[in-house]
Scaffold this active site. Structure first.
Site, PDB file in Angstrom:
ATOM      1  N   LYS A  97       0.879  -1.288  -0.081  1.00 19.04           N
ATOM      2  CA  LYS A  97       0.012  -0.030  -0.032  1.00 19.04           C
ATOM      3  C   LYS A  97       0.955   1.414   0.041  1.00 19.04           C
ATOM      4  CE  LYS A  97      -4.268  -1.488   2.310  1.00 19.04           C
ATOM      5  NZ  LYS A  97      -5.365  -1.372   2.882  1.00 19.04           N
ATOM      6  N   ASP A 133     -10.001   3.626   2.387  1.00 14.81           N
ATOM      7  CA  ASP A 133     -10.046   2.622   3.504  1.00 14.81           C
ATOM      8  C   ASP A 133     -10.601   3.689   4.422  1.00 14.81           C
ATOM      9  OD1 ASP A 133      -9.225   0.433   2.909  1.00 14.81           O
ATOM     10  OD2 ASP A 133      -7.027   0.977   3.155  1.00 14.81           O
TER      11      ASP A 133
END
Ligand code: ATR
Length: 316
Positions: free
Chosen positions: A63, A99
Site C-alpha cells: 500500500k 479505507d
C-alpha cells in the site's frame, strides 16, 4: 480486468464482493487476485500498464511502496501514506485511498454519527489506524487520541500524519474516495491538529475515553476470537452516547462489540468498513454506485460458510 495485488492475497474477500456486483449490474468486468511479492511490485505495476488493466486494489504489503510507481496520488492517499485503489485512466495510473472513506461511511450509516467536531479514541497504530486517523482529521474531527501497545509506532504515526498534513495543506485540496473535493481549511493550521499518543494503560485511557464520541479498535485483538479487548476498556468512564467501531470483521460481531452492545452502546461492525472501501473503489473504477445490500449479502454468506477461523485479515 480489475485485480488485487498483495502478498498474501488468497484470503481477500474483494473478488467475491466485486464479481457479485459486476454480474448483478451486468457490467463487463472481472475481478481477479494476483499474488505479487515485494520484489515484483514494480514489474506488476508495469504489467497493469502493459495489459491495460482497468484498475487494481492494493493490499499488504504494497500500500505504501506502490506510491512512487504511480502517475498521480490523491491528497487523501498522500496524507494517509497508503494507496488501496488504483484506476487506469488512459494509461495514467491514479492512486486513491478508500479505507478512511469506508470507516467514515460505516460510522455515519450504521452509527448515525458524523465525524465533524468529534473526539476519536483510536486503539492501534497500524495501517487501518492510519486511514482512520487521516480521514477523521480530513473530515474535521475535533481530536484523535491514539493508544498502541508499541508506543514508538503510535508516535511515528502521529509524526507522519502531521508532516503530511503540513505538506498537503500548503499545496492542494484533498480528494475523497469518490473523487469529491474536500476542503482542507479545517486542517490547514497544523498547530490545530489535535492528534496525540497516550500510554497503553487502562488508567491513562480513562480520561480520554471519557470525552470520546467514537471508540475505534484497529488492532487485530479479537480476530478469530483471540484476545480480550473489552477487559482493557474503563467502561465506567465511557459516555452514554459513544459509538463503538471494530475494524476486525471475522467474526462479524467481535467480543469487544458484543460487550459494548450489552452495555447499551451503539456498535458498528468492521465488515461495513470493508464494504464501503470496496464501494468507494467500485465507484472510482466504474462510475457506478454499487448495491451495498448485495455486498453485505455475499460477504456474510461467505464468512458464515467459511467459519471464522479460516478468514484472515488482509488489510484490504
Ligand atoms: P492493519 O494494517 O490491519 O492495521 P497492522 O499494520 O499489522 O495491521 O497493525 C496491527 C495493529 O494491531 C498494531 O497496532 C499492533 O500493535 P503493535 O504496534 O504494538 O504491534 C496491534 N496488535 C496486534 N496484536 C496485538 C495484541 N495482541 N495486543 C495489542 N495490540 C496488538
Amino acid at each position: 480486468v480489475i485485480g488485487i495485488i498483495g502478498d498474501p492475497v488468497e484470503h481477500s474477500l474483494s473478488p467475491i464482493m466485486h464479481n457479485a456486483l459486476f454480474s448483478r449490474l451486468n457490467l463487463d468486468f472481472i475481478y481477479v487476485a494476483f499474488h505479487v511479492t515485494p520484489d515484483k511490485l514494480e514489474k506488476a505495476v508495469e504489467g497493469v500498464r502493459a495489459l491495460n488493466i482497468a484498475g487494481i486494489n492494493v493490499t499488504i504489503p504494497h500500500k505504501t511502496e506502490i506510491i512512487p510507481h504511480l502517475d498521480e496520488v490523491s491528497a487523501e492517499a498522500q496524507i494517509i501514506g497508503a494507496v488501496n485503489t488504483v484506476v487506469n485512466r488512459s494509461g495514467r495510473l491514479i492512486g486513491f485511498n478508500t479505507d478512511g472513506y469506508g470507516f467514515e461511511k460505516a460510522v455515519s450509516t450504521y452509527g448515525g454519527l458524523s465525524l465533524k467536531g468529534k473526539k476519536i479514541f483510536l486503539i492501534g497504530a497500524g495501517g487501518a489506524a492510519r486511514a482512520v486517523a487521516g480521514r477523521s482529521l480530513l473530515s474535521g474531527a475535533n481530536s484523535v487520541i491514539i493508544t498502541n501497545r508499541t508506543w514508538e509506532k503510535a508516535e511515528a504515526l502521529v509524526e507522519d500524519l502531521k508532516e503530511s498534513f503540513r505538506k498537503i495543506s500548503s499545496t492542494s485540496n484533498a480528494k475523497d474516495a469518490a473523487g469529491e473535493p474536500r476542503d482542507l481549511k479545517c486542517v490547514s493550521g497544523i498547530k490545530d491538529l489535535n492528534l496525540k499518543v497516550i500510554p497503553w494503560q487502562k488508567e491513562s485511557w480513562k480520561q480520554s475515553i471519557a470525552a470520546a464520541d467514537v471508540i475505534v479498535n484497529t488492532t487485530s485483538i479479537g480476530m478469530n476470537g483471540k484476545g480480550n479487548l473489552a477487559s482493557l476498556i474503563p467502561w465506567e468512564s465511557v459516555k452514554d452516547d459513544a459509538v463503538f467501531f471494530d475494524a476486525v470483521y471475522a467474526p462479524v460481531q467481535t467480543d469487544f462489540l458484543i460487550e459494548a452492545g450489552r452495555r447499551g452502546y451503539k456498535t458498528v461492525y468492521g465488515i461495513y468498513m470493508l464494504i464501503y472501501q470496496g464501494a468507494g473503489a467500485f465507484k472510482i473504477w466504474t462510475g457506478r454506485q454499487p448495491d451495498i445490500k448485495v455486498m453485505k449479502q455475499v460477504l456474510e454468506s461467505y464468512l458464515a460458510g467459511k467459519g471464522d477461523s479460516d478468514v484472515k485479515r488482509t488489510g484490504e
